[in-house]
Motif scaffolding. Structure first.
Motif, PDB file in Angstrom:
ATOM      1  N   ILE A 275      75.350 -78.917  54.706  1.00 45.67           N
ATOM      2  CA  ILE A 275      73.917 -79.150  54.895  1.00 45.67           C
ATOM      3  C   ILE A 275      73.334 -78.136  55.874  1.00 45.67           C
ATOM      4  N   LEU A 276      74.062 -77.870  56.947  1.00 47.01           N
ATOM      5  CA  LEU A 276      73.594 -76.878  57.917  1.00 47.01           C
ATOM      6  C   LEU A 276      73.423 -75.510  57.250  1.00 47.01           C
ATOM      7  N   TYR A 277      74.372 -75.134  56.405  1.00 49.60           N
ATOM      8  CA  TYR A 277      74.283 -73.837  55.722  1.00 49.60           C
ATOM      9  C   TYR A 277      73.099 -73.815  54.752  1.00 49.60           C
ATOM     10  N   ILE A 278      72.950 -74.876  53.962  1.00 53.19           N
ATOM     11  CA  ILE A 278      71.852 -74.917  52.988  1.00 53.19           C
ATOM     12  C   ILE A 278      70.498 -74.842  53.685  1.00 53.19           C
ATOM     13  N   SER A 279      70.395 -75.452  54.880  1.00 53.55           N
ATOM     14  CA  SER A 279      69.125 -75.435  55.611  1.00 53.55           C
ATOM     15  C   SER A 279      68.750 -74.033  56.068  1.00 53.55           C
ATOM     16  N   LEU A 280      69.711 -73.118  56.058  1.00 54.58           N
ATOM     17  CA  LEU A 280      69.451 -71.731  56.467  1.00 54.58           C
ATOM     18  C   LEU A 280      69.226 -70.817  55.267  1.00 54.58           C
ATOM     19  N   THR A 281      69.052 -71.426  54.091  1.00 56.09           N
ATOM     20  CA  THR A 281      68.874 -70.628  52.878  1.00 56.09           C
ATOM     21  C   THR A 281      67.586 -71.003  52.164  1.00 56.09           C
ATOM     22  N   SER A 282      67.173 -70.128  51.277  1.00 58.22           N
ATOM     23  CA  SER A 282      66.100 -70.424  50.328  1.00 58.22           C
ATOM     24  C   SER A 282      66.777 -70.754  49.004  1.00 58.22           C
ATOM     25  N   ASN A 283      66.730 -72.039  48.636  1.00 54.64           N
ATOM     26  CA  ASN A 283      67.473 -72.497  47.461  1.00 54.64           C
ATOM     27  C   ASN A 283      66.580 -73.433  46.655  1.00 54.64           C
TER      28      ASN A 283
ATOM     29  N   GLY B  89      66.630 -76.091  50.419  1.00 52.54           N
ATOM     30  CA  GLY B  89      66.638 -75.520  51.758  1.00 52.54           C
ATOM     31  C   GLY B  89      65.776 -76.303  52.724  1.00 52.54           C
ATOM     32  N   MET B  90      64.522 -76.596  52.322  1.00 49.56           N
ATOM     33  CA  MET B  90      63.619 -77.339  53.186  1.00 49.56           C
ATOM     34  C   MET B  90      64.078 -78.782  53.337  1.00 49.56           C
ATOM     35  N   GLY B  91      64.563 -79.362  52.239  1.00 52.91           N
ATOM     36  CA  GLY B  91      65.066 -80.734  52.315  1.00 52.91           C
ATOM     37  C   GLY B  91      66.237 -80.841  53.275  1.00 52.91           C
ATOM     38  N   ALA B  92      67.131 -79.845  53.218  1.00 51.93           N
ATOM     39  CA  ALA B  92      68.282 -79.843  54.121  1.00 51.93           C
ATOM     40  C   ALA B  92      67.842 -79.643  55.568  1.00 51.93           C
ATOM     41  N   ALA B  93      66.807 -78.845  55.781  1.00 54.38           N
ATOM     42  CA  ALA B  93      66.313 -78.621  57.141  1.00 54.38           C
ATOM     43  C   ALA B  93      65.804 -79.924  57.754  1.00 54.38           C
ATOM     44  N   ILE B  94      65.076 -80.707  56.966  1.00 54.64           N
ATOM     45  CA  ILE B  94      64.604 -82.005  57.470  1.00 54.64           C
ATOM     46  C   ILE B  94      65.789 -82.931  57.709  1.00 54.64           C
TER      47      ILE B  94
END
Length: 274
Positions: free
Chosen positions: A12-20, A244-249
């Protein structure tokens, strides 16, 4: 632990740092660093959701605590049919969250809901009111549903705490001429303080992360009036397919709940020392 805890958190931390964005496979997965977090923290809608989540949690936990404490005080007394009341109290606790949410959605229904029927029968309403169609009433309705589900747990914890208070303390207070209110304020509440702190902290963590009440009832509506952080994360991830945005939240929620958990642990350790 590595498979079930560490890997999902790291992923999740990695996905939050990506545009996916799954609806744009042509763009691929691009590493963008903290851009998702920058967009979140500069978004007024995000901070409104944070405030709404805090307000909804405070309303629900505050209502649970007050009502559960009242129920515990009643059940702590020597009353008839006490076991029967305890069985009734446990019904919300054993009811699946989604089932309870759907049931309460029917109760609050604007056309065929039981609440509208009762209020119209006693002439409080002249015509049906769409409780889940207005911002404030939907906000309160979802909080009431969450209260109904959480009250039994707090009530049982408070009841156990009340029963552990030595009878001699109340007897001494009575001999000193203390009234029932004075005994509650100066004897019961101080003795119950550790249990109340721990119980409300746990309830606050669960309520902050509650999804199974709001989504079946309102999907975060109307006009985002009941959209909390967990609902927003779900919408972005599985509605807009912006992982990406969902993971950031989700990471923000994780950080907030981690802080709450650390505070809860410190409270627990402090009470054990006392």
């Amino acid at each position: 632990m590595l498979i079930m805890v560490a890997y999902p958190i790291g992923r999740i931390l990695y996905i939050s740092l990506t545009s996916n964005i799954m609806t744009r496979p042509d763009l691929g997965v691009q590493f963008i660093g903290l851009e998702n977090y920058a967009n979140l923290f500069t978004s007024m809608a995000f901070w409104e959701t944070v405030g709404r989540t805090g307000a909804w949690t405070a309303l629900s936990v505050g209502g649970k605590t007050a009502i559960a404490l009242g129920i515990a005080l009643l059940l702590a007394r020597d009353i008839a049919f006490k076991r029967f009341y305890l069985i009734l109290l446990m019904i919300p606790w054993v009811t699946p969250m989604v089932v309870a949410a759907v049931t309460w959605r029917w109760i609050f229904d604007g056309q065929f809901g039981m609440l509208n029927y009762i209020l119209m029968q006693v002439n409080i309403l002249q015509e049906p009111y769409v409780f889940l169609g207005h911002k404030m009433s939907a906000f309160i309705a979802t909080a009431i549903t969450d209260m109904w589900l959480g009250i039994p747990f707090l009530a049982m914890m408070f009841l156990a705490g009340l029963q552990s208070i030595p009878v001699e303390l109340h007897e001494s207070a009575s001999m000193d001429g203390a009234s029932k209110l004075q005994k509650f304020i100066h004897v019961t509440l101080p003795m119950m303080k550790p249990i109340i702190l721990v119980a409300t902290t746990m309830s606050g963590i669960w309520t902050f992360n509650s999804f199974g009440v709001i989504w079946p009832m309102t999907h975060g509506g109307p006009v985002d009036a009941t959209q909390t952080l967990i609902v927003q994360a779900y919408k972005l991830s599985f509605g807009s397919f912006d992982l990406g945005m969902g993971a950031a939240i989700a990471v923000v929620i994780f950080i907030i709940l981690t802080i709450c958990t650390v505070l809860y642990k410190r409270l627990l350790m402090r009470q054990e020392e006392l």
